[in-house]
Scaffold this motif. Sequence first.
Motif, PDB file in Angstrom:
ATOM      1  N   ILE A 115      11.862   6.402  15.679  1.00 47.38           N
ATOM      2  CA  ILE A 115      11.464   6.619  14.291  1.00 47.38           C
ATOM      3  C   ILE A 115      11.206   8.114  14.088  1.00 47.38           C
ATOM      4  N   GLU A 116      11.979   8.718  13.210  1.00 42.50           N
ATOM      5  CA  GLU A 116      11.859  10.155  12.951  1.00 42.50           C
ATOM      6  C   GLU A 116      10.969  10.463  11.744  1.00 42.50           C
ATOM      7  N   ASP A 117      10.874   9.513  10.814  1.00 44.75           N
ATOM      8  CA  ASP A 117      10.180   9.745   9.552  1.00 44.75           C
ATOM      9  C   ASP A 117       9.086   8.702   9.398  1.00 44.75           C
ATOM     10  N   ALA A 118       7.833   9.138   9.315  1.00 41.94           N
ATOM     11  CA  ALA A 118       6.714   8.199   9.229  1.00 41.94           C
ATOM     12  C   ALA A 118       6.805   7.305   7.989  1.00 41.94           C
ATOM     13  N   ALA A 119       7.411   7.804   6.925  1.00 44.86           N
ATOM     14  CA  ALA A 119       7.530   7.001   5.703  1.00 44.86           C
ATOM     15  C   ALA A 119       8.433   5.791   5.904  1.00 44.86           C
ATOM     16  N   ARG A 120       9.263   5.824   6.932  1.00 44.38           N
ATOM     17  CA  ARG A 120      10.185   4.711   7.171  1.00 44.38           C
ATOM     18  C   ARG A 120       9.646   3.712   8.208  1.00 44.38           C
ATOM     19  N   ILE A 121       8.419   3.917   8.667  1.00 44.89           N
ATOM     20  CA  ILE A 121       7.859   2.997   9.662  1.00 44.89           C
ATOM     21  C   ILE A 121       7.887   1.546   9.174  1.00 44.89           C
ATOM     22  N   MET A 134       0.845  -1.189   0.000  1.00 43.52           N
ATOM     23  CA  MET A 134       0.000   0.000   0.000  1.00 43.52           C
ATOM     24  C   MET A 134       0.885   1.246   0.000  1.00 43.52           C
ATOM     25  N   THR A 135       0.580   2.193  -0.899  1.00 48.93           N
ATOM     26  CA  THR A 135       1.375   3.416  -0.971  1.00 48.93           C
ATOM     27  C   THR A 135       0.529   4.676  -0.874  1.00 48.93           C
ATOM     28  N   ASP A 136      -0.753   4.564  -0.510  1.00 49.80           N
ATOM     29  CA  ASP A 136      -1.585   5.749  -0.382  1.00 49.80           C
ATOM     30  C   ASP A 136      -1.169   6.541   0.860  1.00 49.80           C
ATOM     31  N   THR A 137      -1.687   7.768   0.975  1.00 47.02           N
ATOM     32  CA  THR A 137      -1.335   8.629   2.094  1.00 47.02           C
ATOM     33  C   THR A 137      -2.039   8.168   3.358  1.00 47.02           C
ATOM     34  N   ARG A 138      -1.265   7.963   4.417  1.00 53.18           N
ATOM     35  CA  ARG A 138      -1.798   7.518   5.714  1.00 53.18           C
ATOM     36  C   ARG A 138      -1.060   8.245   6.825  1.00 53.18           C
ATOM     37  N   THR A 139      -1.673   8.279   7.993  1.00 56.31           N
ATOM     38  CA  THR A 139      -0.958   8.805   9.155  1.00 56.31           C
ATOM     39  C   THR A 139       0.095   7.797   9.591  1.00 56.31           C
ATOM     40  N   GLY A 140       1.083   8.294  10.338  1.00 59.47           N
ATOM     41  CA  GLY A 140       2.081   7.380  10.871  1.00 59.47           C
ATOM     42  C   GLY A 140       1.462   6.314  11.749  1.00 59.47           C
ATOM     43  N   GLY A 141       0.447   6.693  12.531  1.00 55.01           N
ATOM     44  CA  GLY A 141      -0.224   5.713  13.376  1.00 55.01           C
ATOM     45  C   GLY A 141      -0.887   4.620  12.573  1.00 55.01           C
ATOM     46  N   ARG A 142      -1.526   5.006  11.463  1.00 57.34           N
ATOM     47  CA  ARG A 142      -2.178   4.022  10.590  1.00 57.34           C
ATOM     48  C   ARG A 142      -1.148   3.104   9.937  1.00 57.34           C
ATOM     49  N   GLU A 152       0.986  12.716   7.764  1.00 56.07           N
ATOM     50  CA  GLU A 152       0.339  11.974   6.689  1.00 56.07           C
ATOM     51  C   GLU A 152       1.312  11.868   5.519  1.00 56.07           C
ATOM     52  N   VAL A 153       1.717  10.645   5.231  1.00 51.31           N
ATOM     53  CA  VAL A 153       2.756  10.411   4.222  1.00 51.31           C
ATOM     54  C   VAL A 153       2.399   9.186   3.399  1.00 51.31           C
ATOM     55  N   GLU A 154       3.139   8.994   2.317  1.00 55.02           N
ATOM     56  CA  GLU A 154       3.060   7.754   1.549  1.00 55.02           C
ATOM     57  C   GLU A 154       4.166   6.828   2.040  1.00 55.02           C
ATOM     58  N   ALA A 155       3.837   5.569   2.200  1.00 55.45           N
ATOM     59  CA  ALA A 155       4.823   4.598   2.664  1.00 55.45           C
ATOM     60  C   ALA A 155       4.567   3.263   1.980  1.00 55.45           C
ATOM     61  N   LEU A 156       5.637   2.577   1.657  1.00 56.81           N
ATOM     62  CA  LEU A 156       5.541   1.274   1.006  1.00 56.81           C
ATOM     63  C   LEU A 156       5.612   0.181   2.063  1.00 56.81           C
ATOM     64  N   ASP A 157       4.570  -0.623   2.181  1.00 59.31           N
ATOM     65  CA  ASP A 157       4.526  -1.672   3.194  1.00 59.31           C
ATOM     66  C   ASP A 157       5.575  -2.745   2.931  1.00 59.31           C
TER      67      ASP A 157
END
Length: 550
Positions: A133-139, A1-9, A170-175
């Motif tokens: 973790i400083e960057d939500a995209a790296r979660i 998933m790469t859509d925009t989500r909160t870091g918590g999500r 709210e960022v894009e992140a690759l699972d």
Amino acid sequence: MTDTRTGGRILVDQLVTQGCNRLFTVPGESFLAVLDALHDAPEIETIVCRQEGGVTFMAAADGAMIQQPGIAFVTRGPGATNASIGVHVAMQDSIPMILFIGDVARGDRDREGFQEVDLPAMFAPLSKWSTRIEDAARIPEYIARAYSVAMSGRPGPVVIALPEDMLCDEVEALDRPKINAPAQPLCPDAMIALTDLLADATDPIAIIGGAGWTPKARDHFQQFAENIGLPVAAAFRRQDAIANDSSVYAGNLGYGPNPKLIERVKNADLVLAVGARLGEATTDGFTLITPDHPGQTLVHVHPDPNELDHIYRTDLPICADMNEFAESAALWDHDLLSFDAGAQAHAEWLEWSTPRPSGAMLDLGQCVATMRDTLSLDSIICNGAGNFSGWWHRYWHYGQMPSQLAPTAGAMGYGVPAAVAAALRHPERTVIAVAGDGDFLMNGQELATAAQYGCNMLVIIVDNSTYGTIRMHQEREYPTRLSGTDLKNPDFALFGKSFGAWTVTVEKTEEFAPALAEAMQHKGIKLLHLKTDIEQIAASGVTVSGLRNK
């Protein structure tokens, strides 16, 4: 998933992907975004506890049962410091666990903000890896690595700080996909070398249980040991590492072991340690087996190369996955190996683990015997630290794995939280929390958690109105000069009733059997308050008067 989500999500999505189906928490405002995401994650059951020490004890116990990281969430400052005890237990017990801690916002760091602690620095010596973790995209990257670190080699805890503002980004992140623990392949030459050493031995013994030990490893190693008649001792509080009715089970090491087992280990010409670290408790302060062990050959099998030759001079170090090693041992051709000592050691353990009347008004040995006659062998015994546990270590016969949840770190207050975790994970099995009076009051409030989630569990409180282990040492070192060990206790039966438990107080041996029988007719929490005499201070038969008269 790469859509925009909160870091918590994003974080919760990673936990779902990794197979997390339960987590333990005391909620905090520093990770509200995670709590919000959990609202829409039915795959994960959120267990709300009453104190952060209970949170991490439950997560550690859960990790021990599922062989995957137990998951805990607490807040910064007081939450983190309270939670540290469970991290210590997970590290010393080699249990996979991940503790997430809500942290101050990134822009407020280093101002000694509200409840601010340098969390990575605080937990660095207590964990396998502590980070922020400083960057939500790296979660996804961090969560995948956390699972890998927690399960690889010697399993252990990972601690991750989560800045509260990062969780709201709210960022894009690759699972990342689900992580499977890497397994160290077994070197075939190592099995040949082990066979040659066993062939040359006359009095070998195995000490098992610890990092990476699983029901599969247990079954295969038991088959191997029974095939050749090899005596097998369990490391401290690893008594379910082999079926106790196995024909080669020799008993447990640690505090108050069978003197005949101690002599057997001392006289062994070959020690095969599998999974065990040979820590202080198992080796009686590194004296039963010394780091240089002159006159003995040591074969040490462990999943983490850093443990081999770390303390002990090792004659044959074998770095291997426990399942693979045990299965290879069971399948290896050992036709030329045969020892009589396995059956002899088991007979000695049966003699040692048979309770005989002590003359005490409430004889704990006879109580354990009654439990053995009444309860299923697959019951799970959960306990913290204290002399009270010695009666169960000595006289209870542990069944399938897991059936013993007890901290090798010697942490008090573990039994009740561990029992909650066990009752949730194995609702079909009988779960017993055994606690001393001092031990119980460190986390007895988690009965509220047990009640909230409908846990079916038996709680046995051994009440002698003192910190018994310290009193024993005090009587030995400073006889008649008591200081700091007396306790004024509440009515534990009434305390249990306040949480909706069925309770009864037992003061005589003959009262225990009917009380236990009636307790097992009830659902939910059952609590037996056992009032005992301080004179009977240890399962080994040591008495207060005996210590004073030495």
